[in-house]
Motif scaffolding. Structure first.
Motif, PDB file in Angstrom:
ATOM      1  N   ASP A 154      -7.227  -2.785  -4.041  1.00 56.01           N
ATOM      2  CA  ASP A 154      -7.453  -1.363  -3.707  1.00 56.01           C
ATOM      3  C   ASP A 154      -6.657  -0.441  -4.632  1.00 56.01           C
ATOM      4  O   ASP A 154      -7.050   0.696  -4.872  1.00 56.01           O
TER       5      ASP A 154
ATOM      6  N   THR B  46       0.842  -1.204   0.000  1.00 55.84           N
ATOM      7  CA  THR B  46       0.000   0.000   0.000  1.00 55.84           C
ATOM      8  C   THR B  46       0.874   1.250   0.000  1.00 55.84           C
ATOM      9  O   THR B  46       0.595   2.226  -0.696  1.00 55.84           O
TER      10      THR B  46
ATOM     11  N   LYS C 145      -5.815  -8.008  -1.240  1.00 56.95           N
ATOM     12  CA  LYS C 145      -6.724  -6.895  -0.901  1.00 56.95           C
ATOM     13  C   LYS C 145      -6.047  -5.559  -1.225  1.00 56.95           C
ATOM     14  O   LYS C 145      -6.667  -4.665  -1.832  1.00 56.95           O
TER      15      LYS C 145
END
Ligand SMILES: Cc1cc2nc3c(=O)[nH]c(=O)nc-3n(C[C@H](O)[C@H](O)[C@H](O)COP(=O)(O)OP(=O)(O)OC[C@H]3O[C@@H](n4cnc5c(N)ncnc54)[C@H](O)[C@@H]3O)c2cc1C
Ligand code: FES
Length: 274
Positions: A222, A193, A218
């Motif tokens: 995103d 991220t 995940k």
């Protein structure tokens, strides 16, 4: 002589390197077949290693198919077979049968940016495909490695990582702060991220503990990655390695034959038994 799929080829251990010590030790073994062999494999394939009198274990081939002098395996000490392997010395003989599994569809990835995301011993299957892409760098776009372990001492291939850092972007992480650590502190999905790799013309390859894979996927979703752009490996327990015993299956899939490499798009269609 009658062909028997279960008979391993004999190989001797050329070299053993201690990657990680402590309670969860990892060693890298370089092996060579005793007789000139016809063992050819693809990145992401595995082999069944036998320690005579102890048993067999399925292990990813961590060397690149471009390397012809040895076959490499990086092994975390877990139980009976892997502990016996950790006791072995250069010159000792093991059995190897395989290669097994589908491997990564690396030919389909030509021209694409490849983002490798690994945790702990999960760098082993990635190492084969990463080094193959590095060996044919002109055929691919940008290469990036995001890799983490619990502590700096748990990172595998540490010396080689320093060399690879000179050629491609490498983002390392450890779970908990250490005084002389200058890179990311936190779990691998958080580092994904943080580094925000672009999904543009990209493929990601992620291997590691199932919980890490779940949260990496995940994080990638995103960031806009599609299911078809995300590849991972499934390491269900295996016995025969050749689709006969039914030990490794997910629904109608035998992971030893149809896997262990799957895109997230393929995995989503299977029962959640991995
Ligand atoms: C496709 C595939 C690729 C693999 N690649 C590697 C690799 O590159 N390096 C590596 O170190 N290991 C790898 N493994 C895992 C390795 O096969 C097991 O750790 C090993 O077989 C354990 O054997 P053992 O006799 O030492 O342990 P055992 O005595 O059989 O078991 C000891 C403990 O390990 C657990 N265990 C056994 N197999 C697995 C498994 N597949 N997943 C999770 N837990 C397990 C058992 O439940 C038990 O708790 C791979 C497994 C698969 C299926
Ligand atoms: S390990 Fe026997 S069927 Fe896959």
């Amino acid at each position: 002589m009658v062909h028997n799929d279960y008979i391993p080829k004999l190989a001797h251990i050329l070299e053993i390197k201690e990657e990680v010590g402590g309670a969860r030790p990892i060693k890298t073994f370089r092996t060579q077949f005793q007789n000139k062999n016809d063992f050819s494999f693809r990145c992401g394939q595995c082999a069944m290693l036998s320690v005579f009198g102890k048993g067999e274990s399925m292990i990813s081939i961590s060397s690149s198919p471009l390397v012809k002098d040895y076959l490499q395996f990086s092994i975390l000490k877990m139980g009976r077979v892997t502990s016996a392997l950790h006791e072995m010395q250069p010159g000792d003989i093991i059995g190897i049968r395989g290669p097994y599994g589908n491997g990564f569809p690396i030919k389909d990835w030509k021209g694409k940016n490849l983002i490798f995301i690994g945790g702990g011993i999960g760098l082993a299957p990635i190492w084969s495909v990463l080094n193959t892409a590095l060996g044919k760098k002109e055929e691919y776009g940008d290469l990036t490695l995001i890799y983490g372990a619990r502590t700096s001492k748990d990172l595998v291939f540490r010396e080689e990582l320093e060399e690879i850092k000179k050629k491609i972007a490498v983002h390392l992480s450890i779970d908990v702060e250490e005084s002389d650590w200058n890179e990311f502190v936190g779990f691998v999905p958080q580092n994904v991220t943080d580094k925000k790799p672009s999904p543009n013309n990209a493929i990601t390859i992620t291997c590691g503990p199932p919980i890490m894979i779940k949260f990496v996927i995940k994080a990638l979703e995103d960031l806009g990655f599609k299911d078809e752009q995300i590849y991972t490996t499934v390491e269900n327990k295996m016995k025969c390695g050749i689709g006969k015993c039914g030990r490794c299956n997910i629904g109608s899939h035998y992971v030893c034959k149809d896997g262990p490499v799957y895109s997230w798009a393929e995995l989503k269609k299977l029962p959640q038994e991995y």
